[in-house]
Motif scaffolding. Sequence first.
Motif, PDB file in Angstrom:
ATOM      1  N   LYS A 121     -16.390  -2.134 -18.715  1.00  0.00           N
ATOM      2  CA  LYS A 121     -16.109  -1.075 -17.755  1.00  0.00           C
ATOM      3  C   LYS A 121     -17.278  -0.092 -17.683  1.00  0.00           C
ATOM      4  O   LYS A 121     -18.014   0.101 -18.651  1.00  0.00           O
ATOM      5  CB  LYS A 121     -14.825  -0.343 -18.137  1.00  0.00           C
ATOM      6  CG  LYS A 121     -13.584  -1.240 -18.128  1.00  0.00           C
ATOM      7  CD  LYS A 121     -12.335  -0.448 -18.395  1.00  0.00           C
ATOM      8  CE  LYS A 121     -11.106  -1.350 -18.384  1.00  0.00           C
ATOM      9  NZ  LYS A 121     -10.902  -1.949 -17.062  1.00  0.00           N
ATOM     10  N   THR A 122     -17.406   0.537 -16.541  1.00  0.00           N
ATOM     11  CA  THR A 122     -18.429   1.560 -16.356  1.00  0.00           C
ATOM     12  C   THR A 122     -17.983   2.864 -17.024  1.00  0.00           C
ATOM     13  O   THR A 122     -16.839   2.991 -17.479  1.00  0.00           O
ATOM     14  CB  THR A 122     -18.677   1.797 -14.860  1.00  0.00           C
ATOM     15  OG1 THR A 122     -17.464   2.285 -14.262  1.00  0.00           O
ATOM     16  CG2 THR A 122     -19.090   0.504 -14.166  1.00  0.00           C
ATOM     17  N   HIS A 123     -18.889   3.821 -17.073  1.00  0.00           N
ATOM     18  CA  HIS A 123     -18.555   5.115 -17.679  1.00  0.00           C
ATOM     19  C   HIS A 123     -17.407   5.785 -16.929  1.00  0.00           C
ATOM     20  O   HIS A 123     -16.508   6.374 -17.542  1.00  0.00           O
ATOM     21  CB  HIS A 123     -19.794   6.011 -17.686  1.00  0.00           C
ATOM     22  CG  HIS A 123     -20.838   5.588 -18.660  1.00  0.00           C
ATOM     23  ND1 HIS A 123     -21.660   4.506 -18.446  1.00  0.00           N
ATOM     24  CD2 HIS A 123     -21.197   6.102 -19.871  1.00  0.00           C
ATOM     25  CE1 HIS A 123     -22.496   4.375 -19.458  1.00  0.00           C
ATOM     26  NE2 HIS A 123     -22.242   5.326 -20.344  1.00  0.00           N
ATOM     27  N   ASP A 138     -16.915   9.490 -27.743  1.00  0.00           N
ATOM     28  CA  ASP A 138     -18.268   9.501 -27.207  1.00  0.00           C
ATOM     29  C   ASP A 138     -18.347   8.334 -26.232  1.00  0.00           C
ATOM     30  O   ASP A 138     -18.500   7.182 -26.632  1.00  0.00           O
ATOM     31  CB  ASP A 138     -19.291   9.355 -28.333  1.00  0.00           C
ATOM     32  CG  ASP A 138     -20.712   9.563 -27.842  1.00  0.00           C
ATOM     33  OD1 ASP A 138     -20.963   9.301 -26.646  1.00  0.00           O
ATOM     34  OD2 ASP A 138     -21.572   9.949 -28.645  1.00  0.00           O
ATOM     35  N   VAL A 139     -18.205   8.617 -24.944  1.00  0.00           N
ATOM     36  CA  VAL A 139     -18.095   7.564 -23.934  1.00  0.00           C
ATOM     37  C   VAL A 139     -19.347   6.697 -23.905  1.00  0.00           C
ATOM     38  O   VAL A 139     -19.267   5.484 -23.707  1.00  0.00           O
ATOM     39  CB  VAL A 139     -17.816   8.183 -22.548  1.00  0.00           C
ATOM     40  CG1 VAL A 139     -17.719   7.092 -21.484  1.00  0.00           C
ATOM     41  CG2 VAL A 139     -16.533   8.998 -22.583  1.00  0.00           C
ATOM     42  N   ALA A 144     -21.499   1.284 -25.058  1.00  0.00           N
ATOM     43  CA  ALA A 144     -22.464   0.403 -25.720  1.00  0.00           C
ATOM     44  C   ALA A 144     -21.775  -0.555 -26.689  1.00  0.00           C
ATOM     45  O   ALA A 144     -22.120  -1.741 -26.765  1.00  0.00           O
ATOM     46  CB  ALA A 144     -23.513   1.249 -26.457  1.00  0.00           C
ATOM     47  N   GLN A 145     -20.780  -0.069 -27.431  1.00  0.00           N
ATOM     48  CA  GLN A 145     -20.079  -0.930 -28.386  1.00  0.00           C
ATOM     49  C   GLN A 145     -19.225  -1.969 -27.677  1.00  0.00           C
ATOM     50  O   GLN A 145     -19.126  -3.108 -28.130  1.00  0.00           O
ATOM     51  CB  GLN A 145     -19.229  -0.066 -29.314  1.00  0.00           C
ATOM     52  CG  GLN A 145     -20.045   0.819 -30.235  1.00  0.00           C
ATOM     53  CD  GLN A 145     -19.198   1.797 -31.012  1.00  0.00           C
ATOM     54  OE1 GLN A 145     -17.964   1.700 -31.032  1.00  0.00           O
ATOM     55  NE2 GLN A 145     -19.858   2.762 -31.664  1.00  0.00           N
ATOM     56  N   GLU A 179     -16.442   3.944 -32.379  1.00  0.00           N
ATOM     57  CA  GLU A 179     -15.599   4.344 -31.250  1.00  0.00           C
ATOM     58  C   GLU A 179     -14.518   3.316 -30.975  1.00  0.00           C
ATOM     59  O   GLU A 179     -13.400   3.671 -30.603  1.00  0.00           O
ATOM     60  CB  GLU A 179     -16.464   4.558 -30.003  1.00  0.00           C
ATOM     61  CG  GLU A 179     -17.516   5.637 -30.153  1.00  0.00           C
ATOM     62  CD  GLU A 179     -16.914   6.973 -30.528  1.00  0.00           C
ATOM     63  OE1 GLU A 179     -15.946   7.382 -29.856  1.00  0.00           O
ATOM     64  OE2 GLU A 179     -17.403   7.608 -31.482  1.00  0.00           O
ATOM     65  N   ILE A 180     -14.823   2.040 -31.164  1.00  0.00           N
ATOM     66  CA  ILE A 180     -13.809   0.995 -30.985  1.00  0.00           C
ATOM     67  C   ILE A 180     -12.732   1.126 -32.056  1.00  0.00           C
ATOM     68  O   ILE A 180     -11.533   0.975 -31.781  1.00  0.00           O
ATOM     69  CB  ILE A 180     -14.462  -0.393 -31.010  1.00  0.00           C
ATOM     70  CG1 ILE A 180     -15.317  -0.594 -29.758  1.00  0.00           C
ATOM     71  CG2 ILE A 180     -13.407  -1.491 -31.114  1.00  0.00           C
ATOM     72  CD1 ILE A 180     -16.006  -1.931 -29.687  1.00  0.00           C
TER      73      ILE A 180
END
Length: 231
Positions: A121-123, A138-139, A144-145, A179-180
């Motif tokens: 997905k995009t930001h 932290d979007v 990235a993850q 973050e995941i």
Amino acid sequence: MLQNPKFCASDSIKAADTLKKTLLSFRTNENFEKILNTVNLHAELCELEPLEDNRRIQKTPKRLQYTSNNPSTKLSPICELKKDMFEIIDYLINEIDRSFNQQGLKNLVKLENILVDKKTKTHQELNNCLNNMNEDFDVNKLHAQLFMLPSIISTTTIPDIINILRNEYLNAKDTLFSEITKLIKLILTIPASAATAERSFSALRRLKTYLRSTMTQNNQTHPTQDRKSVV
């Protein structure tokens, strides 16, 4: 079945939709006749005799006698049975809609789709899925993850992702996939995904029954201690 730990929210919604379609398929005159014929066949095999219909005709209440012109009628046993069957099916379908057509469950599906969707997905899409919880993430790191996740994990189910991160990336999951990991913890602790609280109330019913409705909090917290003091 819906409390299976391997079920995600989207799977539960699909299972609920399948159950609704199955119930709706029974709500037809044709299927009612099939069920009735099957019941009559089993009744004949068991040598059961039909019960006599001794019900009284329901009269119109006096307060409605001057406004209602319909005479008192009495449905046949088969029509009465069909009416009851359709009412039960309608009630079950309404309860399924009430339980699974909730905004909280829809938000949970959005969070799960962040992990299980093969397309990164995009930001902007991540912010929409996170809704009012985007301040906790932290979007940029999450994006990235998620972009790196398919290269090491081929599965698309949340339980499998949890097992792989726990077994193969135990030391790196809090840094490489921080973050995941945070997102998975959020998904697993949302009330819509955990039935622990419901099970605790079900277990409480074994102690606090209708005959023990006045049991105090102290007796509920320490039942064995109170029993020993009484002995």
